[in-house]
Write an enzyme that holds these catalytic residues in place. Structure first.
Site, mmCIF file in Angstrom:
data_model
loop_
_atom_site.group_PDB
_atom_site.id
_atom_site.type_symbol
_atom_site.label_atom_id
_atom_site.label_comp_id
_atom_site.label_asym_id
_atom_site.label_seq_id
_atom_site.Cartn_x
_atom_site.Cartn_y
_atom_site.Cartn_z
ATOM 1 N N HIS A 60 0.844 -1.201 0.000
ATOM 2 C CA HIS A 60 0.000 0.000 0.000
ATOM 3 C C HIS A 60 0.878 1.250 0.000
ATOM 4 O O HIS A 60 1.936 1.278 0.641
ATOM 5 C CB HIS A 60 -0.935 0.005 1.215
ATOM 6 N N GLU A 102 -3.779 1.997 -7.321
ATOM 7 C CA GLU A 102 -4.209 3.162 -6.543
ATOM 8 C C GLU A 102 -3.226 4.313 -6.751
ATOM 9 O O GLU A 102 -2.153 4.321 -6.132
ATOM 10 C CB GLU A 102 -4.224 2.830 -5.048
HETATM 11 P P1 PGA Z 1 -9.284 6.441 -0.165
HETATM 12 O O1 PGA Z 1 -8.150 5.351 0.168
HETATM 13 O O2 PGA Z 1 -10.487 5.677 -0.632
HETATM 14 O O3 PGA Z 1 -9.517 7.163 1.133
HETATM 15 O O4 PGA Z 1 -8.742 7.319 -1.225
HETATM 16 C C1 PGA Z 1 -7.973 4.210 -0.627
HETATM 17 C C2 PGA Z 1 -6.825 3.383 -0.101
HETATM 18 O O5 PGA Z 1 -5.856 3.945 0.404
HETATM 19 O O6 PGA Z 1 -6.842 2.143 -0.200
#
Ligand code: PGA
Length: 236
Positions: free
Chosen positions: A88, A157
């Site tokens: 992450h 992401e």
């Molecule tokens: P967010 O975070 O939906 O608050 O943008 C997503 C994540 O970090 O997995």
């Protein structure tokens, strides 16, 4: 589809228990057949019997030992946890995990057969440098990672979209997902400011097999609405 909630450093154990219970209730009452994952904070992990799959946001690649502040496989085993989030962006950029650390962790949990949700994503500076640069950056995050692992789920992401309310355009998400799918056949989730207002459109895109949701998933009701969108789209 796979709908996942990353609760980060939010919700105590009591709050998490209530949260997971309300999601279970929803899954039952609506006959949901989607795969729902919840990643609670480490101290909120608990035994859970139900449809929701509980995963760890992090664990050290060891059974146990002298790794202050970390937990190991023994701690996950206590709660029968077999799912883990690795790579992450907050662990890469805030906690300083290198690609080497991440690969070690990946290989360790892969050898134990864990379902691994492996996150990749670029900072804004890279996105602004153009597509070649972006693909090169994401490629480097695949370095050392067995992309054929059968229990792998990838989450794309963009760092600049996490917790900011910003997202790439739907066209950008789709075209990048389709490119990433050529490289790795594992289910591919999109994450970064997914919320009730955009989840349906994101889930409907080609190459998107689900979403990984942070802030907006903290409200069980919102998270359930996103689950119902996935259900709706799949039963079409
Ligand atoms: P967010 O975070 O939906 O608050 O943008 C997503 C994540 O970090 O997995």
């Amino acid at each position: 589809m796979i709908i996942a909630a990353n609760l980060k450093t939010n919700l105590t154990r009591v709050q998490t228990t209530k949260y997971v219970q309300s999601i279970e209730k929803f899954l039952d009452s609506e006959n949901i057949s989607q795969e729902v994952l919840v990643f609670p904070a480490t101290s909120s992990l608990n035994l859970h019997d139900g449809k929701v799959i509980i995963g760890a946001q992090n664990a050290y690649p060891a059974k146990n030992g002298a790794f202050t502040g970390e937990i190991g496989v023994d701690h996950l085993d206590e709660f029968s946890i077999k799912t883990i989030l690795i790579g992450h962006s907050e662990r890469r950029h805030i906690l300083g995990e290198s690609q080497k650390d991440i690969v070690n962790k990946y290989n360790f949990y892969k050898a134990l057969g864990f379902k691994i949700v492996y996150c990749i994503g670029e900072p804004l500076k890279i996105r602004e440098a153009g597509e070649d640069e972006l693909l090169r950056y994401l490629d480097a995050q695949y370095e050392g990672i067995d992309l054929d692992y059968e229990n792998l789920v990838v989450a794309y992401e963009p760092v600049w979209a996490i917790g900011t309310g910003l997202t790439p355009t739907l066209e950008d998400i789709e075209s990048l997902h389709l490119k990433l799918k050529e490289k790795c056949k594992a289910p591919l989730l999109y994450g970064g400011s997914v919320k009730v207002t955009n989840a349906k459109d994101v889930l409907a895109l080609d190459g998107v097999d689900g979403v990984l949701v942070g802030s907006a998933a903290l409200y069980a009701e919102h998270f359930c609405t996103m689950i119902s969108y996935a259900q709706e789209l799949e039963s079409k």
